[in-house]
Structure formats: structure tokens, C-alpha cells
Design a protein around this motif. Sequence first.
Motif, short mmCIF file in Angstrom:
data_model
loop_
_atom_site.label_atom_id
_atom_site.label_comp_id
_atom_site.label_asym_id
_atom_site.label_seq_id
_atom_site.Cartn_x
_atom_site.Cartn_y
_atom_site.Cartn_z
N VAL A 121 -5.52 66.52 19.99
CA VAL A 121 -5.29 65.61 18.86
C VAL A 121 -6.12 64.34 19.04
O VAL A 121 -6.75 63.85 18.09
CB VAL A 121 -3.79 65.26 18.74
CG1 VAL A 121 -3.59 64.11 17.75
CG2 VAL A 121 -3.00 66.48 18.29
N LEU A 122 -6.14 63.80 20.25
CA LEU A 122 -6.77 62.50 20.49
C LEU A 122 -8.29 62.54 20.43
O LEU A 122 -8.92 61.64 19.84
CB LEU A 122 -6.33 61.95 21.85
CG LEU A 122 -4.88 61.46 21.91
CD1 LEU A 122 -4.43 61.30 23.35
CD2 LEU A 122 -4.74 60.13 21.16
N ASN A 123 -8.90 63.55 21.04
CA ASN A 123 -10.38 63.58 21.01
C ASN A 123 -10.98 64.97 20.91
O ASN A 123 -12.15 65.16 21.21
CB ASN A 123 -10.94 62.85 22.24
CG ASN A 123 -10.88 63.69 23.51
OD1 ASN A 123 -10.06 64.62 23.60
ND2 ASN A 123 -11.73 63.39 24.47
N GLY A 124 -10.15 65.94 20.49
CA GLY A 124 -10.68 67.28 20.29
C GLY A 124 -11.17 67.95 21.56
O GLY A 124 -12.03 68.83 21.50
N ASN A 125 -10.67 67.53 22.70
CA ASN A 125 -11.08 68.05 24.00
C ASN A 125 -12.54 67.73 24.34
O ASN A 125 -13.18 68.45 25.11
CB ASN A 125 -10.86 69.57 24.10
CG ASN A 125 -10.92 70.06 25.54
OD1 ASN A 125 -10.45 69.39 26.45
ND2 ASN A 125 -11.51 71.23 25.75
N ALA A 126 -13.06 66.68 23.78
CA ALA A 126 -14.41 66.25 24.15
C ALA A 126 -14.44 65.94 25.64
O ALA A 126 -13.50 65.34 26.18
CB ALA A 126 -14.80 65.00 23.35
N ASN A 127 -15.51 66.35 26.32
CA ASN A 127 -15.67 66.17 27.76
C ASN A 127 -14.55 66.83 28.57
O ASN A 127 -14.29 66.44 29.71
CB ASN A 127 -15.76 64.68 28.12
CG ASN A 127 -17.00 64.02 27.55
OD1 ASN A 127 -18.09 64.57 27.65
ND2 ASN A 127 -16.83 62.85 26.95
N GLN A 128 -13.90 67.81 27.98
CA GLN A 128 -12.83 68.56 28.66
C GLN A 128 -11.67 67.67 29.11
O GLN A 128 -10.97 67.99 30.08
CB GLN A 128 -13.40 69.31 29.87
CG GLN A 128 -14.40 70.39 29.53
CD GLN A 128 -13.75 71.57 28.84
OE1 GLN A 128 -12.82 72.18 29.36
NE2 GLN A 128 -14.24 71.92 27.65
N VAL A 129 -11.47 66.58 28.38
CA VAL A 129 -10.40 65.65 28.75
C VAL A 129 -9.02 66.29 28.59
O VAL A 129 -8.16 66.18 29.47
CB VAL A 129 -10.48 64.35 27.93
CG1 VAL A 129 -9.23 63.50 28.14
CG2 VAL A 129 -11.72 63.56 28.32
N ALA A 130 -8.82 66.99 27.48
CA ALA A 130 -7.51 67.62 27.24
C ALA A 130 -7.21 68.68 28.29
O ALA A 130 -6.11 68.72 28.85
CB ALA A 130 -7.49 68.23 25.84
N VAL A 131 -8.19 69.52 28.58
CA VAL A 131 -7.99 70.58 29.57
C VAL A 131 -7.80 69.97 30.96
O VAL A 131 -6.94 70.42 31.73
CB VAL A 131 -9.18 71.56 29.57
CG1 VAL A 131 -9.06 72.56 30.71
CG2 VAL A 131 -9.26 72.30 28.23
N GLY A 132 -8.59 68.95 31.29
CA GLY A 132 -8.46 68.32 32.59
C GLY A 132 -7.08 67.75 32.83
O GLY A 132 -6.46 67.98 33.88
N TYR A 133 -6.57 67.02 31.85
CA TYR A 133 -5.23 66.44 32.01
C TYR A 133 -4.14 67.52 31.98
O TYR A 133 -3.11 67.39 32.65
CB TYR A 133 -4.97 65.40 30.93
CG TYR A 133 -5.43 64.01 31.34
CD1 TYR A 133 -4.79 63.33 32.37
CD2 TYR A 133 -6.51 63.39 30.72
CE1 TYR A 133 -5.21 62.06 32.76
CE2 TYR A 133 -6.93 62.13 31.10
CZ TYR A 133 -6.28 61.47 32.12
OH TYR A 133 -6.70 60.22 32.53
N ASP A 180 -15.65 66.58 32.20
CA ASP A 180 -17.06 66.20 32.28
C ASP A 180 -17.19 64.68 32.37
O ASP A 180 -16.36 63.94 31.83
CB ASP A 180 -17.83 66.70 31.04
CG ASP A 180 -17.79 68.21 30.94
OD1 ASP A 180 -17.78 68.87 31.99
OD2 ASP A 180 -17.80 68.74 29.81
N GLY A 181 -18.24 64.23 33.03
CA GLY A 181 -18.46 62.79 33.11
C GLY A 181 -17.47 62.13 34.03
O GLY A 181 -16.88 62.75 34.92
N ASP A 182 -17.24 60.84 33.80
CA ASP A 182 -16.34 60.07 34.66
C ASP A 182 -15.18 59.48 33.87
O ASP A 182 -14.66 58.41 34.20
CB ASP A 182 -17.11 58.95 35.36
CG ASP A 182 -17.81 58.00 34.37
OD1 ASP A 182 -17.75 58.28 33.15
OD2 ASP A 182 -18.41 57.01 34.82
N VAL A 183 -14.78 60.20 32.82
CA VAL A 183 -13.66 59.72 32.00
C VAL A 183 -12.38 59.71 32.83
O VAL A 183 -11.61 58.75 32.80
CB VAL A 183 -13.47 60.61 30.75
CG1 VAL A 183 -12.27 60.13 29.94
CG2 VAL A 183 -14.73 60.58 29.90
N ILE A 184 -12.13 60.78 33.57
CA ILE A 184 -10.94 60.88 34.43
C ILE A 184 -11.34 60.57 35.86
O ILE A 184 -12.32 61.12 36.37
CB ILE A 184 -10.32 62.28 34.35
CG1 ILE A 184 -9.95 62.64 32.90
CG2 ILE A 184 -9.07 62.36 35.22
CD1 ILE A 184 -9.42 64.04 32.72
#
Length: 242
Positions: free
Chosen positions: A124-136, A201-205
Motif C-alpha cells: 500500500v505504501l510504496n508498491g514494494n518498490a526496492n523490495q521494501v514490503a517483502v524485506g519487512y 534493494d539499496g539502503d532503505v532498510i
Amino acid sequence: MSSLYHPTVARLTYRALLGRRRALILFTLPGLLLLISVAVRLLTGSDDGTADAILGGFAMATMVPLIGVIAGTGAIGPEIDDGSVIYLLAKPVKRPTIIVTKLIVAIGVTVAFSAIPTLLAGFVLNGNANQVAVGYAVAAAVASVAYSAVFLLLGTVTRHAVIAGLVYALVWETFFGSLVAGARKLSVQQWALALAQKVADGDVITSDVGLATGVILLLAVTVAATWYAGRKLRTLTLAGEE
């Protein structure tokens, strides 16, 4: 696996965990996360930083450990408090089987009410951009395993397991973890975030511990807590028989 899992014990544990009062709390926290996520997305649009703040600051830091407290302590604590565990221990079921079965149920409930909502909120928040949803979601799932083991252990060693669990979840993980760098390294949350950092992906998390350290500590705490809970249950059996 069949020798460590007892369907009847599992069914009774599920019934206890999903009773009216606990179910209300279990549904409230994920519901609040999703409500916040929808509101933020409508107001601010898709943003990786915002997704990280909500999933890291609310989902991982508050929701996951609280659900772990409810499921972990609730899997055995009430039976010990009211004495009904003695009837369970009188059955021809091995003590490790009781503990492992209750742990499996607690993990299942915690994952269902934390990892899945975290995944949905991330989309919902970012459409899993940079695999943020999957990572969390991965972090929430692996943290659920460790939290369930730790709080199940608390349920076997103290009649104040919920209070002790809340102190750990809210005071140590959330309060001290946000202020003291050293405390973060001794946090289930940070160990789980090490896996999320690898997945995303990246350094978001980010995490305060490395991947290998996080995995080793998660496994060590889970195994040690499960083993000691089984040991305490055997001690409780002797006390009850005496």
C-alpha cells in the motif's frame, strides 16, 4: 515431525489464542497498521522513506513484538495460571511435544497477524518498490519465530509473563532500542532487520548487526528458549505431582 506435534494440543492452543478477547487485540494492531498505511498513501503518495518509517517504526518496533507477547504468553501462560496445565501434563504426551506444538501454534498466529499485514501495508505504501514490503515482511516473519519462543518461555517461568513481555517489547526494544546503540545490537528487531536489509534493494532498510550475526542470534535465542521452556515444564510436572 509428528513426534513433536500433537493435533489435540494444537487445537486447544489455537482455541485459547483466538478467543474473543485476544482475537480483538490481534485484529486491532494489524488493522491500525493498514489504516495508517492507506491514509498516508492517500495523503503523501508513494515514498520509500515514509514506508520505511511506518514499517520500521510501527510494524517492527511495536506491532510484531506486541503480537508476539499475546501469542507467546497466551499459548501456555493461562493454563499455568489456572492450574489446568496439570491435566494436560497428565496425558501421555511428551513434554517436548507440548512445548514444540505450542510454539508452532504461537509462531503461526504471530506470523499471520504480523508478517502478512506488514507485507500488505508495504504494498500500500510504496508498491514494494526496492523490495521494501517483502524485506519487512521477511523481518516480521523471522522475528515472529524468536519472539514466540522467548515469550512462550516467559509463560512457563513467571505468572507475570505478559508484564515481563511488555517490558521487553516496549521498554527494551522500543525505548532503549531507539536511544542506546548498544541495546539495539541485543534486539530481536535488529537481528531480523539484518535479513530485511539483505532482501531489500539499496539502503532503505538498515540494521545495527550484520547478516551472519543476526541469523546466528535468532537461531540461538529460539533454540535456547524452546529448550529451557521444555525443561521448566518438566520441573512444573514434578511440582504438580508432588
